[in-house]
Design a protein around this motif. Structure first.
Motif, mmCIF file in Angstrom:
data_model
loop_
_atom_site.group_PDB
_atom_site.id
_atom_site.type_symbol
_atom_site.label_atom_id
_atom_site.label_comp_id
_atom_site.label_asym_id
_atom_site.label_seq_id
_atom_site.Cartn_x
_atom_site.Cartn_y
_atom_site.Cartn_z
ATOM 1 N N UNK A 69 -0.610 16.026 -3.917
ATOM 2 C CA UNK A 69 0.038 14.869 -3.302
ATOM 3 C C UNK A 69 -0.924 14.143 -2.356
ATOM 4 N N UNK A 70 -1.642 14.909 -1.545
ATOM 5 C CA UNK A 70 -2.520 14.267 -0.565
ATOM 6 C C UNK A 70 -3.698 13.558 -1.214
ATOM 7 N N UNK A 128 0.837 -1.205 0.000
ATOM 8 C CA UNK A 128 0.000 0.000 0.000
ATOM 9 C C UNK A 128 0.870 1.254 0.000
ATOM 10 N N UNK A 129 1.871 1.262 0.881
ATOM 11 C CA UNK A 129 2.747 2.436 1.005
ATOM 12 C C UNK A 129 3.503 2.695 -0.291
ATOM 13 N N UNK A 130 4.015 1.643 -0.912
ATOM 14 C CA UNK A 130 4.755 1.818 -2.170
ATOM 15 C C UNK A 130 3.848 2.296 -3.294
ATOM 16 N N UNK A 131 2.588 1.854 -3.279
ATOM 17 C CA UNK A 131 1.624 2.339 -4.274
ATOM 18 C C UNK A 131 1.371 3.834 -4.079
ATOM 19 N N UNK A 132 1.230 4.257 -2.813
ATOM 20 C CA UNK A 132 1.046 5.685 -2.516
ATOM 21 C C UNK A 132 2.246 6.480 -3.013
ATOM 22 N N UNK A 133 3.457 6.008 -2.679
ATOM 23 C CA UNK A 133 4.681 6.711 -3.071
ATOM 24 C C UNK A 133 4.770 6.828 -4.587
ATOM 25 N N UNK A 134 4.482 5.731 -5.268
ATOM 26 C CA UNK A 134 4.548 5.723 -6.734
ATOM 27 C C UNK A 134 3.568 6.723 -7.339
ATOM 28 N N UNK A 135 2.334 6.726 -6.838
ATOM 29 C CA UNK A 135 1.308 7.613 -7.397
ATOM 30 C C UNK A 135 1.608 9.086 -7.123
ATOM 31 N N UNK A 136 2.045 9.378 -5.901
ATOM 32 C CA UNK A 136 2.360 10.765 -5.550
ATOM 33 C C UNK A 136 3.530 11.267 -6.398
ATOM 34 N N UNK A 176 13.238 17.035 -0.917
ATOM 35 C CA UNK A 176 11.803 16.956 -0.690
ATOM 36 C C UNK A 176 11.360 15.517 -0.932
ATOM 37 N N UNK A 177 10.349 15.086 -0.172
ATOM 38 C CA UNK A 177 9.931 13.698 -0.316
ATOM 39 C C UNK A 177 8.681 13.398 0.474
ATOM 40 N N UNK A 178 8.383 12.111 0.599
ATOM 41 C CA UNK A 178 7.171 11.637 1.255
ATOM 42 C C UNK A 178 7.551 10.762 2.439
ATOM 43 N N UNK A 179 6.702 10.781 3.450
ATOM 44 C CA UNK A 179 6.922 9.984 4.653
ATOM 45 C C UNK A 179 5.649 9.230 4.998
ATOM 46 N N UNK A 180 5.767 7.922 5.222
ATOM 47 C CA UNK A 180 4.626 7.090 5.613
ATOM 48 C C UNK A 180 5.053 6.224 6.793
ATOM 49 N N UNK A 197 2.460 13.799 2.808
ATOM 50 C CA UNK A 197 2.530 13.529 1.371
ATOM 51 C C UNK A 197 3.679 14.236 0.676
ATOM 52 N N UNK A 198 4.047 15.430 1.188
ATOM 53 C CA UNK A 198 5.167 16.157 0.583
ATOM 54 C C UNK A 198 5.837 16.998 1.665
#
Length: 657
Positions: free
Chosen positions: A53-54, A12-20, A166-170, A152-153
């Motif tokens: 992003x969100x 799930x997390x990798x899918x979020x990262x990929x899409x964002x 800059x990046x994403x954190x889950x 998200x960013x």
């Protein structure tokens, strides 16, 4: 968290990262994407790129076949999944779920194995169309299973200006308790969109960068550190730290900078403003799992509840030894109540020994744990004066020191002083009190195995430049200090390499001839460069603390202890125009005896002496361990110079012990 939960949340997390990452790519470097849209749920401005992003985060979690709790920067706290999104309060939802499970006997239980086996992890279990009906029915859709904390960013301003931080954190935690905190985070995922670096961690398993396991640096010398820091105007202790370190960075991304400790890009990261929980949840786990240490400013574990509104001051260090130094440094101006006290006294003066007995009596009445050196316990036990003998001794003392005699009134001897006796090296105390002059203080400090124990010197010697209190009204001042009303002052030390041995000196190191009236030939190098070759009776290498001691007597300058320097002073040099000189305390100093067959003596603070010969090259650097003093005011040095040094030093206390 079991393996199937881990795999599910990672997918799930990798899918979020990929899409964002796909969605924001066209907006990076575009100033219009940074236009203000609204205030986010966390109270900070939301820009257009943040919303983009969100939306991707919400889209992925909404279309899972189960419900989760989402805590995200812009939208706040949601219950999300199975096609629905609902605003909630996380604390209330956790309480409801806990009560619900409690009634059905499911507290702390995971989904049963058969229901987990129905999940088609190869299809990611992300979109409803990917799931069969039976797997859907095996989830309790009313009760969320996971908490996703997502920024998200992070580093929005950097993304807008195309600065590569800059990046994403889950971060992910299980919903299995009524109160879920940072300590319950099980998974962490971070991607630096600019560099492509991918960090992830699993609680209890380790942390990885681009699938290679990470370990932080082992550096413990504050002068060699690379740190990241966000400070406030009143962060005085952090400012003191920043002055000492090698380099400092502010990249504008808490998420990335805290994670940088894990792979050695940073040695330390500090945020004194208070980081939002969603910013630090993943990077804290990643850093911790690599072996780093993350606490609050007092060294306490971070256990803040998971919420959009929670913040925490963050101090992260690459190893525990360094972390202790960082905490002590940033708390330099913060004091605490003192509960354990050690006592070191000169034994050759009856007034000092009696005062130590009165001090033990005073501390005992304040319920303070007391440690005294073995030799003092023996001396007190041998004296064990009755009331008349004690009065006679106090009367004798009053003839040459009315102040000491007044402080001794009310003293009664105890039955057993050996119950307080401990080797100085084993002192486990909050403060050491020395009774004597500077020599007594240096003797005690040299023998302490923990250089971070603060020292309070009470002057029962002659000059007592390093001591803090004179004898008059000292118990009133000690009472105030015990309540936490004091300042801590750090002083630098010299570290001396002599053969395979290492020594430290707070005041000075002296190299002198083994035979009187004989001169030595010296070569002095600083950072590899020959500074001088000369003949002299000896050589002094002094710290700023020692600049008011032997160094001053030999013609050296008085140096403020706040100055980062060492002083090199030839003693009676046979060379016209050779004067003392001051070098940076970041330098390496090497001293060699040039003439064969001439031995010399190396003396540290007048306490430790070693023989050296012409074949040796002595190395001097700043010690990584400072010495800490208890002070009753934060402004005292120049006043001390005026008070102590105007009488000509007729009773110099350099070697009084």
């Amino acid at each position: 968290m079991n393996k199937k939960d881990i795999d599910l949340c990672e997918n799930i997390s990798n899918k979020i990262i990929e899409n964002v990452e796909k969605k924001i790519k066209e907006h990076v470097g575009n100033n219009k994407s940074g236009e203000f849209v609204k205030m986010g749920a966390d109270g900070t401005p939301t820009s257009f790129i943040d919303l983009i992003a969100e939306k991707e985060v919400i889209k992925v979690l909404k279309n899972t076949n189960f419900t989760s709790i989402l805590i995200s920067e812009e939208i706040g706290e949601l219950k999300i999944g199975d096609g629905s999104v609902k605003n909630i309060n996380v604390s209330d939802e956790l309480k409801r779920v806990y009560n619900s499970k409690n009634k059905s006997g499911l507290i702390n239980s995971d989904l049963n194995e058969s229901s987990l086996n129905n999940l088609d992890l190869n299809k990611s279990c992300l979109i409803n169309s990917d799931l069969n009906e039976s797997s859907l029915n095996n989830f309790d859709l009313d009760n969320p299973r996971f908490i996703f904390l997502v920024d998200p960013l992070d580093g929005t301003s950097n993304a807008i200006k195309n600065i590569s931080a800059y990046g994403i954190s889950i971060a992910v935690a299980l919903v299995n308790k009524e109160y879920v905190s940072l300590d319950d985070i099980e998974l962490g995922f971070i991607k630096n969109f600019a560099s492509g670096d991918y960090y992830h961690a699993v609680k209890g398993k380790g942390a990885w960068l681009n699938n290679k396991k990470m370990t932080p640096n082992s550096e413990t010398n504050i002068n060699n550190l690379s740190i990241g820091a966000f400070v406030k105007n009143n962060s005085y202790g952090v400012f003191n730290l920043i002055k000492k370190v090698r380099r400092m960075r502010i990249l504008g991304s808490v998420v990335l900078e805290l994670a940088y400790i894990a792979n050695g890009k940073y040695d330390v990261f500090i945020d004194m403003r208070g980081s939002r929980i969603i910013d630090i949840a993943a990077s804290m786990l990643i850093a911790s799992e690599s072996g780093a240490v993350i606490t609050d400013e007092n060294g306490n574990k971070l256990k803040k509840r998971l919420s959009i509104s929670e913040k925490a001051i963050v101090i992260g260090s690459s190893n525990s030894k360094l972390h202790k130094k960082i905490i002590n440094t940033i708390n330099n101006n913060k004091s605490f109540d003192i509960k354990r006290v050690g006592i070191v006294s000169r034994l050759d003066k009856i007034e000092a020994v009696l005062f130590s007995a009165k001090l033990i009596q005073f501390l005992d009445s304040h319920n303070i744990d007391i440690s005294i050196e073995n030799s003092l316990a023996k001396k007190l036990s041998e004296l064990n004066m009755d009331e008349s003998t004690l009065d006679e001794n106090i009367a004798k003392i009053s003839k040459y020191s009315e102040g000491i005699a007044n402080e001794l009134h009310g003293l009664t001897f105890k039955d057993d002083y050996y119950r307080y006796a401990t080797n100085i090296k084993e002192f486990d105390v909050d403060m050491v009190i020395t009774l004597g002059g500077d020599g007594t203080l240096l003797r005690g400090q040299t023998k302490l195995s923990n250089s971070e124990i603060p020292i309070l010197g009470i002057n029962l010697g002659t000059v007592g430049f390093l001591t803090e209190l004179d004898i008059e009204n000292s118990f009133k001042k000690i009472d105030t200090i015990l309540k936490g009303e004091y300042f801590k002052e750090k002083r630098t030390q010299l570290k001396v390499s002599h053969g395979k041995e290492l020594f430290t000196a707070l005041n000075e190191v002296v190299i002198m001839t083994e035979k009187p009236a004989k001169m030595l030939n010296f070569e002095v190098r600083v950072d590899g460069e020959i500074v001088e070759e000369f003949r002299a009776d000896g050589l002094i290498l002094s710290t700023p603390s020692g600049s008011t001691a032997y160094s001053m007597s030999a013609g050296g300058p008085i140096v403020d202890p706040k100055v980062g320097a060492f002083i090199i002073i030839p003693i009676c040099p046979y060379k016209l125009g050779l004067r003392p000189f001051v070098v940076s305390d970041k330098s390496e100093i090497k001293v060699k005896l040039l003439k064969k067959g001439k031995k010399a003596v190396l003396v540290m603070d007048g306490q430790v002496s070693q023989e050296i010969d012409d074949s040796e090259e002595l190395r001097f650097v700043r010690s990584e361990n400072d010495v800490c003093f208890i002070r009753t005011t934060d402004k005292y040095f120049y006043q001390k110079v005026k008070e102590k040094l105007t009488e000509g030093g007729s009773g110099s206390d350099r070697v009084c012990f």
